[in-house]
Scaffold this active site. Sequence first.
Site, short mmCIF file in Angstrom:
data_model
loop_
_atom_site.label_atom_id
_atom_site.label_comp_id
_atom_site.label_asym_id
_atom_site.label_seq_id
_atom_site.Cartn_x
_atom_site.Cartn_y
_atom_site.Cartn_z
N SER A 1 49.71 43.96 24.14
CA SER A 1 48.89 45.01 23.53
C SER A 1 49.53 45.63 22.29
O SER A 1 48.88 46.39 21.58
CB SER A 1 48.62 46.12 24.55
OG SER A 1 49.78 46.84 24.85
N THR B 1 46.94 49.06 23.95
CA THR B 1 47.60 50.06 23.09
C THR B 1 48.59 50.81 23.97
O THR B 1 48.42 50.85 25.18
CB THR B 1 46.54 51.07 22.58
OG1 THR B 1 45.55 50.38 21.84
CG2 THR B 1 47.15 52.16 21.71
N THR C 1 49.76 49.83 18.51
CA THR C 1 48.86 48.82 19.06
C THR C 1 48.80 47.56 18.20
O THR C 1 49.09 47.61 17.00
CB THR C 1 47.43 49.39 19.15
OG1 THR C 1 46.58 48.49 19.85
CG2 THR C 1 46.82 49.63 17.78
N ARG D 1 40.66 44.56 10.15
CA ARG D 1 40.06 45.63 10.97
C ARG D 1 41.15 46.64 11.36
O ARG D 1 42.22 46.28 11.83
CB ARG D 1 39.42 45.04 12.22
CG ARG D 1 38.81 46.07 13.18
CD ARG D 1 39.77 46.43 14.30
NE ARG D 1 39.15 47.30 15.30
CZ ARG D 1 39.83 47.89 16.29
NH1 ARG D 1 41.12 47.71 16.39
NH2 ARG D 1 39.21 48.65 17.15
N VAL D 2 40.86 47.91 11.17
CA VAL D 2 41.79 48.97 11.56
C VAL D 2 41.11 49.81 12.64
O VAL D 2 39.94 50.18 12.50
CB VAL D 2 42.16 49.84 10.34
CG1 VAL D 2 42.93 51.08 10.78
CG2 VAL D 2 42.98 49.02 9.34
N GLY D 3 41.83 50.09 13.69
CA GLY D 3 41.27 50.88 14.78
C GLY D 3 41.62 52.35 14.65
O GLY D 3 41.91 52.86 13.57
N ASP D 4 41.62 53.02 15.78
CA ASP D 4 41.88 54.46 15.80
C ASP D 4 43.36 54.81 15.81
O ASP D 4 43.74 55.92 15.41
CB ASP D 4 41.23 55.08 17.04
CG ASP D 4 41.77 54.46 18.34
OD1 ASP D 4 41.99 53.23 18.36
OD2 ASP D 4 41.98 55.21 19.30
N THR E 1 43.71 55.16 24.38
CA THR E 1 43.65 53.70 24.36
C THR E 1 42.19 53.32 24.60
O THR E 1 41.43 54.08 25.20
CB THR E 1 44.53 53.08 25.46
OG1 THR E 1 44.11 53.58 26.74
CG2 THR E 1 45.99 53.42 25.27
N GLY E 2 41.82 52.14 24.16
CA GLY E 2 40.44 51.69 24.36
C GLY E 2 39.75 51.48 23.02
O GLY E 2 40.41 51.34 21.98
N GLY F 1 38.63 51.67 19.72
CA GLY F 1 39.00 52.55 18.61
C GLY F 1 37.82 53.04 17.81
O GLY F 1 37.82 54.17 17.31
N1 GLY Z 1 42.57 51.68 20.45
C1 GLY Z 1 43.07 50.54 19.82
C2 GLY Z 1 42.15 49.95 18.87
O1 GLY Z 1 40.95 50.06 18.98
O2 GLY Z 1 42.62 49.30 17.96
#
Ligand code: GLY
Length: 363
Positions: free
Chosen positions: A87, A207, A225, A235-238, A258-259, A261
């Site tokens: 992760s 994450t 993460t 792609r960029v997450g949260d 986590t989860g 984003g």
């Molecule tokens: N929470 C991690 C992501 O969505 O990248």
Amino acid sequence: MSISRREFVYSAAGVAAVGLGGKMATLGAQDSPPEKTDATGGPLVISSANGLAACRKAMEMIRNGSDPLDAVVAGVNLVEDDPADHSVGLGGLPNEDGVVELDASVMHGPTHKAGGVAALRNIRNPSRVAMLVMQRTDHVLLVGDGALQFAKAHGFKEEELLTDEARRIWLEWKENHSDRDDWVYPEASEEAAHRLRDAGLEFTYGTINCCCLTAAGDLAGVTTTSGLSYKIPGRVGDSPIIGAGLYVDNDIGAAGSTGRGEANLLNCASFMVVEFMRQGRTPEEAALAVLRRITAKCEKRLLVGDGRPNFGLTFYAVRKDGLIGGASMRGEGKMAYHDGTTCRQVTIPGLFPVRPEKHAQGQ
Ligand code: GLY
């Protein structure tokens, strides 16, 4: 009911409400996290379920007088360095092209400063680079090649982060996710596709988040993460976005996630958890309230059956007065904590019960 500052309260059976020094603290399931009476009784470290080692390391450092941010970053570095954890960091699952791209952010309560990196390649500890962005630049977020050059300028060495095991998992995904391309699984069988789904490796948002509270009442947090597995490159997450995957307010508390984003990006979710705690809600109540808001705002295409989102999402939070807790979108979740004596995983409540769902996306 009198409770000393070193004592913790557990619910004996199911949901209960117990008075703590004039406050009412709502407790969850049997092995719910302990709810602490005050912030001066000792340090606390919390994390996502994969962070037991991180909690131990951070607690050891806090006890030895380290800055809280140094402590949590050193904690998550253990997980970033672990090739068996797919992760984050080394061994993280790659994007759709087989390239590992990492996101991370840090936030330091006492100074209210933060740093982040996004879509960083070839550097196994993005959390350390994020901390340097905070400490050694006038910026908060560096991305892509700029983040890599910045890391190299600070002596980080580039390396291949795609381990043989992560490559095997990615190839299995690639060869199974479509019958309209030329990638073919050697066995070319339905069984292989099912195995992939059963292993939960179709898509994951793995994450690690880790936050802490010191005996002096200072807070810090980190989220790191490899992001959504098999994502579109770039792609960029949260996780690297302050307020989405992490937020710390030294006057109130810290929260991370986590989860999925995208859900946090659309709702400034970790910021909202802290703001709900500012209004006096417990960490668990704040996390559940944010999950409800996310559900209410969720695109219809992501809702299943009776209006539940089809994705996993979990929040972890610590309040400045020492209350800890969290909640998950689908079914009970897990979080880890260290209270100076005990280091373990505990169950946190789910907003919705778990039901088998096609194309459900993981935590
Ligand atoms: N929470 C991690 C992501 O969505 O990248």
